[in-house]
Enzyme design. Sequence first.
Site, PDB file in Angstrom:
ATOM      1  N   CYS A  81     -99.475 -51.215  31.190  1.00  0.00           N
ATOM      2  CA  CYS A  81     -99.185 -49.878  31.716  1.00  0.00           C
ATOM      3  C   CYS A  81     -98.540 -49.929  33.095  1.00  0.00           C
ATOM      4  O   CYS A  81     -97.508 -49.317  33.332  1.00  0.00           O
ATOM      5  CB  CYS A  81    -100.461 -49.051  31.768  1.00  0.00           C
ATOM      6  SG  CYS A  81    -100.206 -47.387  32.422  1.00  0.00           S
TER       7      CYS A  81
ATOM      8  N   CYS B 212     -96.055 -47.769  30.868  1.00  0.00           N
ATOM      9  CA  CYS B 212     -95.972 -46.339  31.145  1.00  0.00           C
ATOM     10  C   CYS B 212     -95.558 -45.994  32.566  1.00  0.00           C
ATOM     11  O   CYS B 212     -94.804 -45.044  32.765  1.00  0.00           O
ATOM     12  CB  CYS B 212     -97.294 -45.649  30.793  1.00  0.00           C
ATOM     13  SG  CYS B 212     -98.762 -46.682  30.851  1.00  0.00           S
TER      14      CYS B 212
ATOM     15  N   TYR C 258     -92.320 -43.960  19.782  1.00  0.00           N
ATOM     16  CA  TYR C 258     -92.212 -43.303  21.092  1.00  0.00           C
ATOM     17  C   TYR C 258     -91.417 -44.148  22.078  1.00  0.00           C
ATOM     18  O   TYR C 258     -90.650 -43.611  22.884  1.00  0.00           O
ATOM     19  CB  TYR C 258     -93.591 -42.954  21.633  1.00  0.00           C
ATOM     20  CG  TYR C 258     -94.441 -44.114  22.112  1.00  0.00           C
ATOM     21  CD1 TYR C 258     -94.439 -44.485  23.452  1.00  0.00           C
ATOM     22  CD2 TYR C 258     -95.252 -44.826  21.232  1.00  0.00           C
ATOM     23  CE1 TYR C 258     -95.211 -45.536  23.904  1.00  0.00           C
ATOM     24  CE2 TYR C 258     -96.021 -45.877  21.675  1.00  0.00           C
ATOM     25  CZ  TYR C 258     -95.998 -46.238  23.007  1.00  0.00           C
ATOM     26  OH  TYR C 258     -96.761 -47.289  23.451  1.00  0.00           O
TER      27      TYR C 258
ATOM     28  N   GLU D 128     -97.575 -19.840  29.175  1.00  0.00           N
ATOM     29  CA  GLU D 128     -98.133 -18.576  28.711  1.00  0.00           C
ATOM     30  C   GLU D 128     -97.908 -18.357  27.215  1.00  0.00           C
ATOM     31  O   GLU D 128     -98.615 -17.576  26.579  1.00  0.00           O
ATOM     32  CB  GLU D 128     -97.559 -17.391  29.501  1.00  0.00           C
ATOM     33  CG  GLU D 128     -96.105 -17.095  29.231  1.00  0.00           C
ATOM     34  CD  GLU D 128     -95.594 -15.904  30.030  1.00  0.00           C
ATOM     35  OE1 GLU D 128     -96.206 -14.829  29.949  1.00  0.00           O
ATOM     36  OE2 GLU D 128     -94.586 -16.061  30.749  1.00  0.00           O
TER      37      GLU D 128
ATOM     38  N   HIS E  41     -97.785 -15.407  34.107  1.00  0.00           N
ATOM     39  CA  HIS E  41     -96.361 -15.072  33.929  1.00  0.00           C
ATOM     40  C   HIS E  41     -95.615 -15.145  35.256  1.00  0.00           C
ATOM     41  O   HIS E  41     -96.166 -14.791  36.300  1.00  0.00           O
ATOM     42  CB  HIS E  41     -96.263 -13.647  33.354  1.00  0.00           C
ATOM     43  CG  HIS E  41     -94.873 -13.196  33.080  1.00  0.00           C
ATOM     44  ND1 HIS E  41     -94.152 -13.651  31.995  1.00  0.00           N
ATOM     45  CD2 HIS E  41     -94.063 -12.332  33.741  1.00  0.00           C
ATOM     46  CE1 HIS E  41     -92.968 -13.078  32.009  1.00  0.00           C
ATOM     47  NE2 HIS E  41     -92.883 -12.273  33.075  1.00  0.00           N
TER      48      HIS E  41
ATOM     49  N   LYS F 105     -91.762 -46.966  33.218  1.00  0.00           N
ATOM     50  CA  LYS F 105     -90.969 -46.166  32.285  1.00  0.00           C
ATOM     51  C   LYS F 105     -90.924 -44.708  32.713  1.00  0.00           C
ATOM     52  O   LYS F 105     -89.862 -44.074  32.671  1.00  0.00           O
ATOM     53  CB  LYS F 105     -91.557 -46.294  30.876  1.00  0.00           C
ATOM     54  CG  LYS F 105     -90.810 -45.494  29.813  1.00  0.00           C
ATOM     55  CD  LYS F 105     -91.504 -45.657  28.467  1.00  0.00           C
ATOM     56  CE  LYS F 105     -92.927 -45.177  28.526  1.00  0.00           C
ATOM     57  NZ  LYS F 105     -93.680 -45.415  27.272  1.00  0.00           N
TER      58      LYS F 105
ATOM     59  N   GLU G 213     -88.085 -42.691  23.870  1.00  0.00           N
ATOM     60  CA  GLU G 213     -88.099 -42.545  25.322  1.00  0.00           C
ATOM     61  C   GLU G 213     -86.925 -43.269  25.962  1.00  0.00           C
ATOM     62  O   GLU G 213     -86.218 -42.713  26.821  1.00  0.00           O
ATOM     63  CB  GLU G 213     -89.427 -43.056  25.872  1.00  0.00           C
ATOM     64  CG  GLU G 213     -90.584 -42.109  25.559  1.00  0.00           C
ATOM     65  CD  GLU G 213     -91.937 -42.665  25.924  1.00  0.00           C
ATOM     66  OE1 GLU G 213     -92.887 -41.873  26.054  1.00  0.00           O
ATOM     67  OE2 GLU G 213     -92.065 -43.903  26.070  1.00  0.00           O
TER      68      GLU G 213
END
Length: 451
Positions: free
Chosen positions: A46, A51, A181, A445, A440, A54, A185
Site C-alpha cells: 500500500c 494505493c 481495478y 444529497e 444542498h 497510485k 485506474e
Amino acid sequence: MTDPASYDYDLFVIGAGSGGVRAARIASGHGARVAIAEEHRVGGTCVIRGCVPKKLLVYGSHFAEDLKDAQAFGWTVGETSFSWPALRDSVLNEVTRLEGIYGQTLANNNVTVFKSLAKLVGPHEIELADGQRITAGHILIATGGWPVRPDVPGAEHGITSNEVFHLETFPKRVVIAGGGYIANEFAGIFNEFGAQVTVVNRSDAILRGYDEQIRDRLLQISMAKGIQFRFNCPFEHIEKQADGSLSIRLAGADPIEADLLLFATGRAPRSQGLGLEAVGVELAANGAVKVDDYSQTSVEHIYAVGDVTDRVQLTPVAIREGHAFADTVFGGRPVKVDHSTIPMAVFSHPPIAGVGLTEAQARNQLGSVKIFTSDFRPMKNVLADRNERALYKMVVNAANDQVVGLHMIGPDSAEILQAAAIAVKAGLTKAQFDETIALHPTMAEELVLLK
C-alpha cells in the site's frame, strides 16, 4: 510445552506491510516481545508500491481536466505542460517519508526490525538471509501479494504495478493488460497525462464483481475520453523492436504497437519460499495461506493476515485482521473480523465506489428487491460544459425496506460512500434515508432523494 520465556521473541512477524505493522504494534502494546522482518521496504504494497503512490498519481492526473474546466469558472489559464519526472520524484519522496514514519512507529513501540528475507526452518524457528536464526513463540505471516505476469512469450518486456512508479520517461502509447481495478485506474491516469491507452482484457467485461450498471457507465465514459478497449483478446506474443517499442500480438485481433505494456492481471499470495509447508502450514491451490476466523493456520502458533490469505485484498482489511490477531493472541480478547459489507472503491476517472450487494447479487440472494437510481450531471460539469454524468444506485430488500447495497460513479464517490457505508453496515432502511434532510447543493444529497 516449551516455556515462552525460552524463545527470543513472543511474536515474530514476516512482512512489514500494513497488516504486519499493525499486528506488531498492538501485540507490543499488550506486552509481547516483538520482532518483524521485511526484505524490501517497511510499509508494504500500500505505502510503497500501491494505493498511496497510485492515489497521488490520480490526484496529479485530475489537473488535466481541472485546468480545462477552470476557464469556464472565470480563470485565465496560460500555456500548460506536464512533467512526468517532477511528479514521479515528488511521489517517490512522499513514499520515502511515509516509510520513515512506519519505521518510527515500530521503533516507538519497541519492535525489533530485521531488514532481511526471513523463512521458517522449524515450527518456532526463523532463519534470516544472513543465516541468523531466531526463535519465537508465535509467528505471523503477513507477506502480502505479488503481481502476476501471464505465461506468454515476451512477457518479460512488460512491467507490473511494482515498476510503474519508477518510469524514466513517460510513454506515448500504453497497453494495459487486465480488466480489474488496477487496470482501470492506470488507464485513467495515463490517459489524462496524454498517452494513447489501450486496455486489453481476455474476458468480455471490466470490473467483474462490481455492479453492472456502474461498470458499464465507466466503460462508456472511458471510451468517450479516448481510452480504447479490446475484449476477449488473450496475449500471444510480445516482441521488443529495434527502436525499443513493443509489438504486442493478440489472439483474434490486430497487433498493437506500444511504448509500454503494463500487466495488471491480478495479484497472487506471496507464500512461496517461506518454509510454510515444511512445518505443516496448509496452503490453497493458489498459494494462499489457509486460516480460520481468527487468522490461525493449520499450525496452532502460526497465523496469517492480509493478502497472503487471499480473503479480501484490501489494506484496511489487512489492518483490521492484524489488530484482531494481536488482541486475540496477546490481548486475551478473541476477535473475529467481519468480512461482509466492506466498502470498495476504484479510483478511475471518474471514481467508482460501492458497498453491500450489487443488484444481481441481491436478486439471487433475496429474490424481491427494489432499485432506486439517480442519473445526473454534477453541477460542476454543467458549468464546464462537460457531458459526463454521475450514477447513484441503491439496492433495497423489498421484504423489510433495508438498504443492502449502494453503488455509485461520479466525482468524489469514494469520499461520499465512506459515510454512507456506515448506514448500510448498520442495516438502515430506505425510509430512514428518506427521512434525512438533504444537504444542498451537493452530489451526496442524491442519496436521500432517490425515488
